[in-house]
Motif scaffolding. Sequence first.
Motif, PDB file in Angstrom:
ATOM      1  N   LYS A   1      45.156  48.001  50.180  1.00  0.00           N
ATOM      2  CA  LYS A   1      44.296  49.022  49.578  1.00  0.00           C
ATOM      3  C   LYS A   1      43.556  48.511  48.352  1.00  0.00           C
ATOM      4  O   LYS A   1      42.477  49.004  48.014  1.00  0.00           O
ATOM      5  N   ASP A   2      44.139  47.511  47.639  1.00  0.00           N
ATOM      6  CA  ASP A   2      43.490  46.981  46.448  1.00  0.00           C
ATOM      7  C   ASP A   2      42.698  45.714  46.743  1.00  0.00           C
ATOM      8  O   ASP A   2      42.553  44.845  45.896  1.00  0.00           O
ATOM      9  N   VAL A   3      42.180  45.619  47.978  1.00  0.00           N
ATOM     10  CA  VAL A   3      41.527  44.379  48.419  1.00  0.00           C
ATOM     11  C   VAL A   3      40.316  44.025  47.566  1.00  0.00           C
ATOM     12  O   VAL A   3      40.009  42.848  47.375  1.00  0.00           O
ATOM     13  N   ASP A   4      39.613  45.023  47.003  1.00  0.00           N
ATOM     14  CA  ASP A   4      38.437  44.710  46.195  1.00  0.00           C
ATOM     15  C   ASP A   4      38.816  43.911  44.949  1.00  0.00           C
ATOM     16  O   ASP A   4      38.188  42.892  44.630  1.00  0.00           O
ATOM     17  N   ALA A   5      39.857  44.354  44.246  1.00  0.00           N
ATOM     18  CA  ALA A   5      40.308  43.622  43.058  1.00  0.00           C
ATOM     19  C   ALA A   5      40.901  42.268  43.429  1.00  0.00           C
ATOM     20  O   ALA A   5      40.685  41.268  42.739  1.00  0.00           O
ATOM     21  N   VAL A   6      41.644  42.238  44.535  1.00  0.00           N
ATOM     22  CA  VAL A   6      42.277  40.992  44.959  1.00  0.00           C
ATOM     23  C   VAL A   6      41.236  39.952  45.351  1.00  0.00           C
ATOM     24  O   VAL A   6      41.350  38.773  44.996  1.00  0.00           O
ATOM     25  N   ILE A   7      40.208  40.365  46.072  1.00  0.00           N
ATOM     26  CA  ILE A   7      39.149  39.433  46.477  1.00  0.00           C
ATOM     27  C   ILE A   7      38.452  38.861  45.241  1.00  0.00           C
ATOM     28  O   ILE A   7      38.106  37.675  45.202  1.00  0.00           O
ATOM     29  N   ASP A   8      38.248  39.680  44.226  1.00  0.00           N
ATOM     30  CA  ASP A   8      37.644  39.178  42.983  1.00  0.00           C
ATOM     31  C   ASP A   8      38.515  38.083  42.369  1.00  0.00           C
ATOM     32  O   ASP A   8      38.014  37.051  41.917  1.00  0.00           O
ATOM     33  N   ARG A   9      39.838  38.309  42.341  1.00  0.00           N
ATOM     34  CA  ARG A   9      40.738  37.317  41.746  1.00  0.00           C
ATOM     35  C   ARG A   9      40.758  36.027  42.570  1.00  0.00           C
ATOM     36  O   ARG A   9      40.652  34.920  42.020  1.00  0.00           O
ATOM     37  N   ILE A  10      40.886  36.168  43.879  1.00  0.00           N
ATOM     38  CA  ILE A  10      41.001  34.984  44.728  1.00  0.00           C
ATOM     39  C   ILE A  10      39.698  34.193  44.754  1.00  0.00           C
ATOM     40  O   ILE A  10      39.706  32.959  44.743  1.00  0.00           O
ATOM     41  N   SER A  11      38.577  34.894  44.782  1.00  0.00           N
ATOM     42  CA  SER A  11      37.299  34.182  44.768  1.00  0.00           C
ATOM     43  C   SER A  11      37.146  33.398  43.472  1.00  0.00           C
ATOM     44  O   SER A  11      36.568  32.300  43.453  1.00  0.00           O
ATOM     45  N   GLY A  12      37.696  33.937  42.372  1.00  0.00           N
ATOM     46  CA  GLY A  12      37.671  33.216  41.105  1.00  0.00           C
ATOM     47  C   GLY A  12      38.510  31.949  41.158  1.00  0.00           C
ATOM     48  O   GLY A  12      38.121  30.907  40.610  1.00  0.00           O
ATOM     49  N   VAL A  13      39.663  32.004  41.828  1.00  0.00           N
ATOM     50  CA  VAL A  13      40.503  30.817  41.985  1.00  0.00           C
ATOM     51  C   VAL A  13      39.756  29.737  42.756  1.00  0.00           C
ATOM     52  O   VAL A  13      39.708  28.567  42.352  1.00  0.00           O
ATOM     53  N   VAL A  14      39.123  30.127  43.865  1.00  0.00           N
ATOM     54  CA  VAL A  14      38.434  29.150  44.714  1.00  0.00           C
ATOM     55  C   VAL A  14      37.203  28.579  44.018  1.00  0.00           C
ATOM     56  O   VAL A  14      36.978  27.359  44.025  1.00  0.00           O
ATOM     57  N   SER A  15      36.393  29.440  43.387  1.00  0.00           N
ATOM     58  CA  SER A  15      35.174  28.954  42.741  1.00  0.00           C
ATOM     59  C   SER A  15      35.501  28.032  41.569  1.00  0.00           C
ATOM     60  O   SER A  15      34.853  26.988  41.380  1.00  0.00           O
ATOM     61  N   ASN A  16      36.517  28.364  40.788  1.00  0.00           N
ATOM     62  CA  ASN A  16      36.903  27.505  39.672  1.00  0.00           C
ATOM     63  C   ASN A  16      37.453  26.171  40.153  1.00  0.00           C
ATOM     64  O   ASN A  16      37.168  25.119  39.567  1.00  0.00           O
ATOM     65  N   ALA A  17      38.237  26.199  41.222  1.00  0.00           N
ATOM     66  CA  ALA A  17      38.763  24.950  41.783  1.00  0.00           C
ATOM     67  C   ALA A  17      37.620  24.075  42.291  1.00  0.00           C
ATOM     68  O   ALA A  17      37.620  22.854  42.084  1.00  0.00           O
TER      69      ALA A  17
END
Length: 334
Positions: free
Chosen positions: A299-315
């Motif tokens: 249900k919180d996929v919008d917030a989770v996608i923001d966090r995970i996309s930040g991990v991938v983009s920073n890496a």
Amino acid sequence: MNINEEMWKYSVRTDLALEAREMVSEDKDVEVPGVKVTVQEDKEWDITVTWVEVFNDEGAEIMQKPKGNYITIESPQMKENDIDAHEELIMATAEMLKKLIKVNKDSKVLVVGLGNRQVTPDALGPKVVEDLLVTRHLHDYLPDEINDAVSSVSALAPGVMGQTGVETVEIVEGVVAKVKPDLVICIDALASRRTSRVNATIQIADTGVQPGAGVGNRRAGINQETLGVPVIAIGIPTVVDAATVVNDTIEYLVKAIKAQNAESPLLFGAYHDFNDQEKFMLIKEVLTPYVGELFVTPKDVDAVIDRISGVVSNALNLMLHEGLERDDINRFLY
């Protein structure tokens, strides 16, 4: 019937090589012909890295995966709002990317964010692209303003065929022909057969990608054969088949009953005797008439996608621009 036909006649939904290996044999100590598996763990940060190498045709047939390398980074902290854990995940992901990708100051890299920006579980690719340090235009038009620490990086979020009327691979082919990159990196949403791995797993592969995999709408493949340059795929499972959710729920219930030394009802006892494929198909047959091909996301996929996309983009930023630190990259992006 051979092992390939026996294991793959069931349509268990997964895009992860790690799970394909588990489907062949749940016993991790059993070697699969043509497949090598190595595992390393960081217990302090609860990060597990599994490297699956499919090194011959026999392994590719059994696994139903192209020959190549598949690195899986797992951590339950990935979907949590934990800055320190995310810093460790960023560094771990950058380190694993460097094992498959060799870039230098002269390399030209095209990053492609696959997916539908309007569908949150499928928006991972476009969101990663938004936070990339894109520098090709600086190399072309302001070469004196940058130094060797900044590589030439371009990015593209082509959308999906329902929005453009064009196959994604055709758009990428056109850009590759014009930009002439040395390497293409694709980011896409995937599907998992384990609820615990949804939004908690990153897969990096040197075998390319099939757009739409995560939402069950596979399109033409994007790989070295279609583009003529090496293709690295970064994928994160953001959805899971509804039958998998039911299967996992029953598994947990059976384990809880046994843990309490309670006598298992007949249904649970019979269900426990099924293998994984039989369990999945039983549930699939029961659910499909009522819910169709249903995929589930938290249900919180919008917030989770923001966090995970930040991990991938920073890496990616750290890996592609090795001469820059996090603070330097943040200044570029400000």
